[in-house]
Write a protein that holds these residues in place. Structure first.
Motif, PDB file in Angstrom:
ATOM      1  N   MET A  91       0.818  -1.213   0.000  1.00 64.90           N
ATOM      2  CA  MET A  91       0.000   0.000   0.000  1.00 64.90           C
ATOM      3  C   MET A  91       0.851   1.262   0.000  1.00 64.90           C
ATOM      4  O   MET A  91       0.471   2.289  -0.573  1.00 64.90           O
ATOM      5  CB  MET A  91      -0.921   0.000   1.216  1.00 64.90           C
ATOM      6  CG  MET A  91      -1.934  -1.136   1.250  1.00 64.90           C
ATOM      7  SD  MET A  91      -3.148  -1.046  -0.068  1.00 64.90           S
ATOM      8  CE  MET A  91      -4.069   0.420   0.401  1.00 64.90           C
ATOM      9  N   LYS A  95       0.179   3.068  -5.062  1.00 57.67           N
ATOM     10  CA  LYS A  95      -1.045   3.794  -4.726  1.00 57.67           C
ATOM     11  C   LYS A  95      -1.901   3.981  -5.976  1.00 57.67           C
ATOM     12  O   LYS A  95      -1.385   4.151  -7.069  1.00 57.67           O
ATOM     13  CB  LYS A  95      -0.707   5.146  -4.096  1.00 57.67           C
ATOM     14  CG  LYS A  95       0.036   5.038  -2.766  1.00 57.67           C
ATOM     15  CD  LYS A  95       0.246   6.403  -2.138  1.00 57.67           C
ATOM     16  CE  LYS A  95       1.000   6.300  -0.825  1.00 57.67           C
ATOM     17  NZ  LYS A  95       0.237   5.567   0.200  1.00 57.67           N
ATOM     18  N   ASP A 197      -6.756   3.855  -0.739  1.00 62.42           N
ATOM     19  CA  ASP A 197      -5.401   4.211  -0.313  1.00 62.42           C
ATOM     20  C   ASP A 197      -5.315   4.481   1.192  1.00 62.42           C
ATOM     21  O   ASP A 197      -4.294   4.211   1.816  1.00 62.42           O
ATOM     22  CB  ASP A 197      -4.894   5.430  -1.086  1.00 62.42           C
ATOM     23  CG  ASP A 197      -4.526   5.071  -2.522  1.00 62.42           C
ATOM     24  OD1 ASP A 197      -4.270   3.883  -2.782  1.00 62.42           O
ATOM     25  OD2 ASP A 197      -4.496   5.973  -3.371  1.00 62.42           O
TER      26      ASP A 197
END
Length: 227
Positions: A91, A95, A197
């Motif tokens: 993560m 993104k 995100d």
């Protein structure tokens, strides 16, 4: 490695590092080497002395220990802590790409254990983990959360491709027996959440777990999504 070694020795320092070498019989082994330069009265290098130790067994033990810390002993799927670590790293790096968190629960797994015994149940769990790895391949991380509950973090696929992967999973489980000794075909309940995100695992897990519970109320091979 060699560039670092030569640079260090040319600076008049000793060098310590690891090599993978091959014995005369062709067997590979790992050795720890310390190399020091011996100089004459004028300070010029005369020759180098290497002190080497075979550390193959130690390296293999550490590799097994590391694998045990990261993977479930029975199925080989990722353990939860390492799984979450990989998700967080992913993560932070990638993104904006589509990502999904999936929870799988094997339908009526207790009945399999009660009917055929825990050894057959374990065989079915190993089989299921292998099928998950085969279907989702290099676009996912696969984790065993405990018991018959598994999870997948799937990335770089769109919604249509994800649906196809789920259908392929159902089809494979329907066509292949989960045991070599008994004719067992697994069905699943699946909850799927799309991950944004601003990822917070507890929120994503709770949301997906509720979807999974809804799927378990319905028929076999039921999927509930939040998108």
């Amino acid at each position: 490695v060699y560039q670092n070694m030569y640079q260090t020795l040319n600076e008049g320092k000793s060098w310590t590092g690891k090599f993978i070498n091959r014995k005369k019989n062709g067997q590979l082994f790992v050795e720890n080497s310390k190399i020091v330069g011996l100089k004459d009265m004028k300070g010029c290098p005369v020759f180098y002395l290497a002190i080497k130790t075979d550390i193959t067994n130690e390296v293999r033990y550490l590799e097994k220990l590391e694998h045990h810390m990261k993977h479930d002993d029975l199925t080989g799927a990722l353990r939860r802590e390492y799984y979450l670590q990989l998700i967080r790293e992913h993560m932070n790096i990638q993104k904006g790409n589509p990502r999904y968190f999936l929870l799988f629960d094997i339908d009526n797994f207790k009945k399999i254990n009660d009917t055929y015994g825990h050894l057959i149940g374990d065989e079915a769990l190993v089989f299921f983990a292998k099928v998950l790895e085969m279907i989702f391949k290099d676009k996912s991380y696969i984790c065993r959360f405990g018991g018959d509950e598994f999870s997948a973090f799937v990335y770089n696929v769109d919604v249509n491709e994800l649906d196809k992967l789920i259908n392929d999973l159902f089809s494979t489980l329907g066509n292949l027996s989960a045991s070599k000794q008994e004719n067992i075909h697994l069905t699943l309940s699946v909850g799927i959440s799309k991950i944004e995100d601003n990822f917070e695992f507890n929120h994503v897990y709770d949301r997906t777990d509720k979807l999974l519970y809804q799927a378990k109320v319905y028929d076999e091979n039921c999927v509930k999504k939040d998108f």
